[in-house]
Motif scaffolding. Structure first.
Motif, PDB file in Angstrom:
ATOM      1  N   LEU A  34      16.888  12.657  -7.561  1.00 18.65           N
ATOM      2  CA  LEU A  34      16.665  14.064  -6.972  1.00 18.65           C
ATOM      3  C   LEU A  34      16.615  14.480  -8.355  1.00 18.65           C
ATOM      4  O   LEU A  34      16.841  14.269  -9.665  1.00 18.65           O
ATOM      5  N   LYS A  35      15.298  15.073  -8.895  1.00 16.55           N
ATOM      6  CA  LYS A  35      14.550  16.346  -9.621  1.00 16.55           C
ATOM      7  C   LYS A  35      14.111  17.457  -9.337  1.00 16.55           C
ATOM      8  O   LYS A  35      13.425  17.296  -8.362  1.00 16.55           O
ATOM      9  N   LYS A  36      13.967  17.860 -10.303  1.00 17.11           N
ATOM     10  CA  LYS A  36      13.420  19.534  -9.687  1.00 17.11           C
ATOM     11  C   LYS A  36      12.038  19.344 -10.158  1.00 17.11           C
ATOM     12  O   LYS A  36      11.345  18.896 -10.810  1.00 17.11           O
ATOM     13  N   GLU A  72      11.108  22.161  -1.089  1.00 21.15           N
ATOM     14  CA  GLU A  72      11.556  22.489  -2.037  1.00 21.15           C
ATOM     15  C   GLU A  72      13.032  22.235  -0.487  1.00 21.15           C
ATOM     16  O   GLU A  72      13.034  22.809   0.644  1.00 21.15           O
ATOM     17  N   PHE A  79      14.929  21.659  -6.205  1.00 20.97           N
ATOM     18  CA  PHE A  79      14.790  20.331  -5.741  1.00 20.97           C
ATOM     19  C   PHE A  79      13.529  20.230  -5.546  1.00 20.97           C
ATOM     20  O   PHE A  79      13.324  20.994  -4.155  1.00 20.97           O
ATOM     21  N   ASP A 123      21.590  17.165 -10.481  1.00 21.27           N
ATOM     22  CA  ASP A 123      20.259  16.813 -11.042  1.00 21.27           C
ATOM     23  C   ASP A 123      20.451  14.946 -11.302  1.00 21.27           C
ATOM     24  O   ASP A 123      21.615  14.494 -11.484  1.00 21.27           O
TER      25      ASP A 123
END
Length: 372
Positions: free
Chosen positions: A48-50, A341, A301, A348
């Motif tokens: 998971l990352k932004k 989103e 995210f 993160d």
């Protein structure tokens, strides 16, 4: 003690029981093998990352004139001459209609006569005072009281003259209202009177305006942007729109004005774009289909839509912790393409499953293969 009669049945029975037990053990072994195979099924996952979510949404808008005015008569009068009609293009200051009010001409003539009368009286008072001042230079000829009285009479007559000039200007200005001129350049879109008609201020002789004047060379595109997307637009942002009159043709405009507050009824923000209409293709009151770009700031995210589980219990993503699945409740924001989103108790670097379903139970053993 088993007799010979039953011994011959006991031996085959033992054989059958033994075979049954062996069969049960084999089945149990197979079930254990199957369960083991199920537990080691591998799912695809990702870190998971932004990220930013870029998308567009379509919303209806309306084209309105940049300027529009209904022209009424300022004074009660009759229409003398109409110099324009529906569809006439006019310039700022151009004469549109002349009105007739004979009583105003009479009032103006009377005011002019009074003006001249008060002017003559003032000039006489001033000449008298000037002579007294000149004579008073010889000592003992004119008393100070006579000089003061003459000066007071001169000032009074001058005030009356100024009052007469103001009255004359008022009636002259009123007469100027008998000529109605265009306040800006545009097109006459309606005409509601004919020569000889009695007109006056709204509600007193004219329920309808004489003319309606619109500026068409420059239009305003007005849209009401929902609260969810209100922060997506800024001044000078470009948008595209289409109208039914020109299928397939795409027009563009720039954001010029934002209301800065939400509407009480629709909970939306009024946004206006200036549209250059020099060619005159577009018309006021046309309905436009507006495409507005939506770009997030990358502070939230973003996950594939397939990673979001929409169940009867709510919306979840499935996180992998210590080789176990964990259902994490989330809420969703804006979407663009296949990316959405999500907001929840996520950090993160969390490992999420790329494709989820309700068959993957919460707290179940799971193995994951990280992919990009």
């Amino acid at each position: 003690m088993i007799t010979t009669r039953y011994r011959k049945f006991a031996i085959p029975l033992c054989i059958v029981v033994g075979l049954a037990l062996q069969s049960c053990k084999s089945e149990g072994k197979k079930m254990d093998e199957n369960n083991s195979e199920t537990a080691v099924l591998t799912h695809q996952g990702f870190l998971l990352k932004k990220g930013e979510v870029s998308s567009t949404f379509r919303i209806p808008g309306e084209l309105i004139a940049n300027q529009q005015v209904d022209l009424y008569a300022k004074v009660s009068s009759f229409v003398d001459k109409l110099l324009v009609d529906v569809g006439s293009e006019v310039k700022q200051g151009q004469l549109l209609v002349t009105l007739e009010a004979p009583e105003i001409s009479s009032q103006l003539a009377g005011a002019e006569s009074r003006l001249k009368s008060f002017e003559a009286v003032y000039l006489a008072s001033k000449a008298h005072y000037d002579r007294l001042v000149k004579t008073s230079k010889t000592p003992g000829t004119i008393s100070q009281n006579d000089l003061d009285m003459a000066f007071a009479n001169e000032q009074s007559d001058m005030a009356k003259w100024e009052s007469a000039k103001a009255a004359f200007r008022e009636i002259a200005d009123t007469k100027n209202y008998l000529e109605i001129r265009a306040p800006f350049s545009g097109v006459i879109t309606s005409r509601n009177v004919s020569p000889g008609a009695y007109v006056g201020p709204s509600g007193r002789g004219s329920e309808m305006p004489l003319f309606t004047l619109l500026e068409q060379k420059k239009l305003r595109l007005v849209v009401n942007v929902p609260e969810l997307y209100a922060a997506s637009l800024n001044k000078s942002d470009s948008v595209e729109f289409t109208v039914r009159s020109f299928p397939g043709k795409i027009f563009s405009a720039e954001v010029s004005r934002l209301a800065g507050a939400l509407d009480d009824r629709l909970r939306s923000e009024r946004v206006e774009m200036d549209v250059d209409n020099t060619e005159g293709e577009l018309l006021p009151k046309m309905v436009a289909d507006v495409t507005i770009p939506v770009n997030t700031n990358g502070s939230s995210f973003a996950v594939p839509q397939s990673a979001i589980l929409n169940s009867t219990l709510g919306m979840f993503v499935i996180k992998v912790e210590n080789d176990s699945s964990v259902w994490v409740p989330v809420s969703v924001g804006r979407s663009g393409g296949n990316i959405t989103e999500v907001f929840g108790e996520l950090t993160d670097g969390d490992v999420l499953l790329k494709s989820v379903s309700e068959e993957i139970r919460d707290k179940a053993p799971i193995k994951v293969e990280i992919t990009e």
